[in-house]
Scaffold this motif. Sequence first.
Motif, PDB file in Angstrom:
ATOM      1  N   THR A   1       0.835  -1.199   0.000  1.00  0.00           N
ATOM      2  CA  THR A   1       0.000   0.000   0.000  1.00  0.00           C
ATOM      3  C   THR A   1       0.869   1.248   0.000  1.00  0.00           C
ATOM      4  N   LEU A   2       0.672   2.088  -1.009  1.00  0.00           N
ATOM      5  CA  LEU A   2       1.367   3.377  -1.103  1.00  0.00           C
ATOM      6  C   LEU A   2       0.359   4.487  -0.830  1.00  0.00           C
ATOM      7  N   GLU A   3       0.602   5.267   0.224  1.00  0.00           N
ATOM      8  CA  GLU A   3      -0.268   6.387   0.558  1.00  0.00           C
ATOM      9  C   GLU A   3       0.496   7.689   0.352  1.00  0.00           C
ATOM     10  N   ILE A   4      -0.119   8.606  -0.388  1.00  0.00           N
ATOM     11  CA  ILE A   4       0.458   9.928  -0.601  1.00  0.00           C
ATOM     12  C   ILE A   4      -0.310  10.911   0.276  1.00  0.00           C
ATOM     13  N   GLY A   5       0.357  11.437   1.253  1.00  0.00           N
ATOM     14  CA  GLY A   5      -0.286  12.391   2.167  1.00  0.00           C
ATOM     15  C   GLY A   5       0.589  13.613   2.358  1.00  0.00           C
TER      16      GLY A   5
END
Length: 483
Positions: free
Chosen positions: A282-286
């Motif tokens: 899972t790649l999350e961009i925040g």
Amino acid sequence: MTIQSLGVGSGLALDDLVSQLLDAERAPKEERLNAKEEQIEAEISALGQIKSKLSDFKDTLDEMRRDSDINGREPTITHPSEDSEIFTAEAANSALRGSYEIAVTQLASGSRIETADADFADSSDAVLTDAAGPATMTFKIDNTGDSFTVSVTQNMTLAQLREAINDHSDNFGVNANIIDTGTAAGGAKLVFTSTTTGAGNDLKIVNDGNRAELDKLTTTDSTETATYLSAVKSAANAKATIDGIAVESETNNFENTIQNVSFEATKISPLDTDGITRMTSTLEIGYDRNGLESKIRDFVDNYNKIIDDIKTLTRYGESELEEDGALAGDSLLRGISGSLASIVGSSVDSSSLGSLFSLGVELDSDGKLEISSLDFGLGSGEERLSDALDDNFDEIAKLFTDENQGIATRLYELTKEYTSFSGLISLRERSAKDDRDQLNDDRERFELRMTNYEQILRDKYLNLDQTVAKLNQTGSALLAALG
């Protein structure tokens, strides 16, 4: 002029008298010059100190006034196993927030070519024995245009050819190695590998002179129509899936496959329990919350360092025992302090936060910024800062970066006005240095006047010395005549 010794004839202490008169003349004027020099040096030092602090603050503001530097994005990756990093990722500040499920199904690879079994018994075998002269082999990749040519001389061994390939100055990433199979059926095999990855980027080895002995080391003839060695492994793309969508890249770096996001594959994702499906990471961009909070706190600290320095330099001593600051009551520094306070206390219409107060940053009674932990009914500064970072990330950027009202934008222009070569502090520094040069000239003139004054005194008391000496001689003669 000759400075003569006084008192020799008269026996009077005229040298001591001249010295005392010179000291009496020198002391008050020299004290004034020294006091003036001390004042000028202190002013130059103080101006340099505050200019240095403002310049450092300006560098901080230069980052904060640009949205790209303050409104950063932070990629967070969760892999199927903490012990295995499948890929790394970077996000531009313009990347959109989102979450993506990524699986790496294949890593990019270059092509691999091997000589046939038993073509060479060992690494000392000659690759070219005929006496027709040197031959050449060209290594190239059509799609990229990379190429280099190796000369093959009579009786060159397999090992020597390997070294000629690997050491060639134009080698673009071809590696030659010898693997000894340990059997007569396999013999020694020369293996060529290419670091150029991506489908269609296969390595070609051309037998430039169509020398028969080199057919077993090349993939094609000079016309590139014949086929000799075939690639054991062709160059291939890296492959992955993003939320189930298949994507490919010539290298292991997937740039802008997700807009303004790049990730670099390092391993193939492990298989799921079904033995077929690849597990996803899972790649999350925040938002880079910690990075922005750190910038805000650094902004507060750097601002306060300037205010502390200004207070120290402009203070008046509270008693006769406490010295004034080097620039006590100086209007230039008071103006800087007032201008800084005016900007940090102002409103920014383009941001819903409105002002630094809503960010938890406020001016205290000493004119310094603080993020208070005390709550007076509107939430403490720490609470307001935390809420803004959680709920108004983009509005924080506007608060600092608005081109007309942004706090960092206006402070940057203010500090630039004071610290540039033609700025107010620089002009004041040059004026103080001119005063120092003038003072040095005054010292030279003063020393010349003192030299002339000493000569006048010595001429005056030389006459007295000579007169008294004559009188002493006359008196001695009379006493001798009278018996």
